[in-house]
Design a protein around this motif. Structure first.
Motif, mmCIF file in Angstrom:
data_model
loop_
_atom_site.group_PDB
_atom_site.id
_atom_site.type_symbol
_atom_site.label_atom_id
_atom_site.label_comp_id
_atom_site.label_asym_id
_atom_site.label_seq_id
_atom_site.Cartn_x
_atom_site.Cartn_y
_atom_site.Cartn_z
ATOM 1 N N ARG A 5 0.849 -1.200 0.000
ATOM 2 C CA ARG A 5 0.000 0.000 0.000
ATOM 3 C C ARG A 5 0.884 1.250 0.000
ATOM 4 N NH1 ARG A 5 -3.785 1.778 -2.234
ATOM 5 N NH2 ARG A 5 -4.600 -0.294 -2.323
ATOM 6 N N GLU A 6 1.949 1.225 0.776
ATOM 7 C CA GLU A 6 2.870 2.359 0.822
ATOM 8 C C GLU A 6 3.639 2.491 -0.493
ATOM 9 O OE1 GLU A 6 6.508 3.675 3.641
ATOM 10 O OE2 GLU A 6 4.669 3.058 4.703
ATOM 11 N N GLU B 263 1.195 4.309 -2.729
ATOM 12 C CA GLU B 263 1.037 5.723 -2.351
ATOM 13 C C GLU B 263 2.248 6.546 -2.755
ATOM 14 O OE1 GLU B 263 0.195 5.584 1.835
ATOM 15 O OE2 GLU B 263 -1.763 4.626 1.502
ATOM 16 N N LYS B 264 3.446 6.052 -2.473
ATOM 17 C CA LYS B 264 4.666 6.785 -2.827
ATOM 18 C C LYS B 264 4.815 6.882 -4.347
ATOM 19 C CE LYS B 264 7.490 6.035 1.265
ATOM 20 N NZ LYS B 264 8.773 5.548 1.772
ATOM 21 N N THR C 223 2.401 6.791 -6.609
ATOM 22 C CA THR C 223 1.375 7.710 -7.108
ATOM 23 C C THR C 223 1.804 9.146 -6.874
ATOM 24 O OG1 THR C 223 -0.359 6.069 -6.700
ATOM 25 C CG2 THR C 223 -1.054 8.370 -6.900
ATOM 26 N N GLN C 224 2.351 9.437 -5.709
ATOM 27 C CA GLN C 224 2.819 10.780 -5.400
ATOM 28 C C GLN C 224 3.939 11.189 -6.359
ATOM 29 O OE1 GLN C 224 4.296 11.174 -1.399
ATOM 30 N NE2 GLN C 224 4.729 13.355 -1.625
ATOM 31 N N ASN D 247 -5.944 10.275 -11.844
ATOM 32 C CA ASN D 247 -6.515 9.507 -10.725
ATOM 33 C C ASN D 247 -7.442 8.405 -11.216
ATOM 34 O OD1 ASN D 247 -5.178 10.898 -8.685
ATOM 35 N ND2 ASN D 247 -6.779 12.440 -8.532
ATOM 36 N N SER E 104 -3.750 1.419 -8.751
ATOM 37 C CA SER E 104 -4.111 1.830 -7.387
ATOM 38 C C SER E 104 -4.396 0.657 -6.463
ATOM 39 C CB SER E 104 -5.336 2.748 -7.409
ATOM 40 O OG SER E 104 -5.016 3.953 -8.042
#
Length: 158
Positions: A67-68, A71-72, A74-75, A116, A125
């Motif tokens: 999950r991290e 997130e990283k 995607t950022q 997104n 995602s």
């Protein structure tokens, strides 16, 4: 069932799945025929993966869990997109589907605008698919690939 009939049925199923994908992407302006011929699509995807495999200097994205990683990644992807000054006109966005991989022709600027939604639809995602956007001639690319322990970011030509 005969081999010819079976092949015809598989082509019709693929055509139906492609039409469904087009419907999912109805918020985007797609070219009249955004798909490659089935065999061309297969060869293009092979070239993409071979090209990505040969690339050096990929940025590793580490997190404590998947999950991290997402997130990283995607950022980082959003930061890169926000810094692109000259947007290439078109590219092929790779969609990992249950039965096949599709390389669909998209307007890159629209792809960035709807990032997104596309991260959801490419299943990036949820940790299922990679995010791969490349020019047909490999002049540019923006890719995040999953590996066993981390994600790898590779960009060129942007």
């Amino acid at each position: 069932m005969s081999k010819v009939r079976k092949e015809k049925m598989e082509k019709l199923k693929r055509k139906s799945r492609r039409k469904h994908l087009m419907n999912e992407l109805s918020y985007m302006t797609l070219p009249e025929n955004p798909f490659l011929d089935i065999e061309e699509n297969h060869l293009f995807c092979q070239k993409v993966f071979a090209f990505l495999h040969s690339r050096e200097h990929k940025i590793q994205i580490h997190g404590d869990n998947y999950r991290e990683h997402i997130e990283k990644s995607t950022q980082m992807l959003k930061e890169i997109v926000s810094r692109v000054k000259v947007t290439p006109k078109q590219g092929r966005l790779i969609f990992f589907r249950e039965h096949e991989i599709e390389a669909i022709l998209v307007n890159v600027n629209e792809c960035f605008t709807h990032l997104n939604q596309l991260l959801e639809q490419t299943k990036f995602s949820s940790g299922y698919g990679d995010f791969i956007l490349v020019a047909e001639d490999f002049h540019f690319g923006l890719c995040i690939e999953r590996t066993e322990y981390f994600y790898e970011l590779s960009t060129w030509g942007l």
